[in-house]
Design an enzyme around this catalytic site. Structure first.
Site, PDB file in Angstrom:
ATOM      1  N   ASN A   1       4.128   3.388   3.154  1.00 53.50           N
ATOM      2  CA  ASN A   1       4.172   2.882   1.781  1.00 53.50           C
ATOM      3  C   ASN A   1       5.114   3.604   0.820  1.00 53.50           C
ATOM      4  OD1 ASN A   1       2.078   0.903   2.219  1.00 53.50           O
ATOM      5  ND2 ASN A   1       0.610   2.583   2.242  1.00 53.50           N
ATOM      6  N   TYR A   2       5.466   4.846   1.095  1.00 56.85           N
ATOM      7  CA  TYR A   2       6.166   5.621   0.073  1.00 56.85           C
ATOM      8  C   TYR A   2       7.509   6.204   0.495  1.00 56.85           C
ATOM      9  CZ  TYR A   2       1.654   5.260  -2.176  1.00 56.85           C
ATOM     10  OH  TYR A   2       0.508   4.755  -2.732  1.00 56.85           O
ATOM     11  N   LEU A   3       7.822   6.210   1.772  1.00 56.75           N
ATOM     12  CA  LEU A   3       9.071   6.810   2.226  1.00 56.75           C
ATOM     13  C   LEU A   3      10.125   5.738   2.495  1.00 56.75           C
ATOM     14  CD1 LEU A   3       7.701   9.502   4.699  1.00 56.75           C
ATOM     15  CD2 LEU A   3       8.642   9.874   2.409  1.00 56.75           C
TER      16      LEU A   3
END
Length: 277
Positions: A235-237
């Site tokens: 979700n974030y990288l």
């Protein structure tokens, strides 16, 4: 108040703690000049502890927010997530608290991989990647409870390593005897290892490699026992960071992304090796 929370989310809070009761007077301790200790329950009631150094205006602002409050009183009582995101979108279209989180996660991974990756085989480089991924998970407070089977798995790994070390000692003894023209000793099954010195040396090298791999795996399992790497990776990288790193350092992307992530991030696979976030 909104500016202070914007700074906190940018610098060290994985999420704005703006739900009632999520960041209260009791959760903050002023330890020394410009140093503040935070201890609160984040998403999914996961405890988040951090000690940070802040700018003087932020320090004074948080002190002011505490005035007239105590115990379980909300620190940012006049602010909520919708107001914060509305303010951020005024500064830049599409800017939200999650964008800060994604940026901080991605830039941390990119910088750590660039700094810490050294020469070595793929397995050694994957350990570097996992360590960088761990730091990202810590920033995002992606923790998990220790698996009930963790201790048993570690015990089994230790036993296997000890068994291999016994085998290694036996091989070394046989090699020393072979070089002196003496016959090999019997193994645990009562059989003799009738191998040439060259074959024994190959066996010793292979056994050493197995021990090193198992010890590396054991260290990684212990290091990562309380962090969840998958959430940040999904979700974030920015996946282009991982793909470019794999290309630069000749690490198979399949060692970093499973089949579902390979499909999800198919759009990132053509990124050039020199891509930096």
């Amino acid at each position: 108040m909104i500016t202070t929370m914007s700074f906190m989310v940018w610098k060290f809070l994985p999420r704005p703690q703006l739900q009632p009761g999520s960041l209260v007077w009791d959760d903050i301790t002023f330890t020394s000049a410009l140093i503040i200790q935070f201890d609160f329950l984040g998403k999914d009631s996961i405890r988040d502890e951090k000690t940070v150094e802040v700018e003087l205006p932020v320090y004074k602002a948080i002190e002011q927010f505490r005035v007239g409050k105590n115990g379980g009183d909300d620190l940012f009582d006049k602010l909520d997530t919708s107001k914060l995101n509305a303010h951020l979108k005024e500064l830049m279209p599409g800017l939200t608290a999650k964008v800060f989180r994604t940026y901080n996660a991605s830039i941390t991974l990119d910088e750590m991989l660039n700094k810490e990756t050294k020469e070595g085989d793929a397995a050694q480089k994957i350990v570097v990647y996992q360590h960088a991924n761990k730091e990202v998970a810590i920033i995002c407070n992606h923790q998990r409870s220790i698996s009930k089977s963790h201790a048993a798995k570690m015990t089994r790994l230790t036993e296997k390593i000890d068994e291999l070390k016994d085998v290694l000692n036996g091989l070394k003894t046989d090699l020393a005897r072979a070089k002196k023209g003496k016959p090999p000793l019997k193994d645990a099954d009562g059989k003799k290892r009738n191998l040439t010195p060259e074959a024994l040396e190959r066996k010793i090298s292979q056994t050493n490699a197995k021990i090193e791999k198992m010890e590396r795996d054991k260290d990684v399992k212990e290091d990562l026992k309380t962090v969840a790497l998958g959430t940040s990776k999904i979700n974030y990288l920015d996946p282009r960071i991982s793909v470019a790193w794999c290309k630069r350092h000749e690490v198979p992307i399949e060692k970093i992304f499973n089949k579902s992530l390979l499909a999800k991030f198919a759009w990132a696979m053509d990124v050039p090796p020199d891509f930096r976030f």
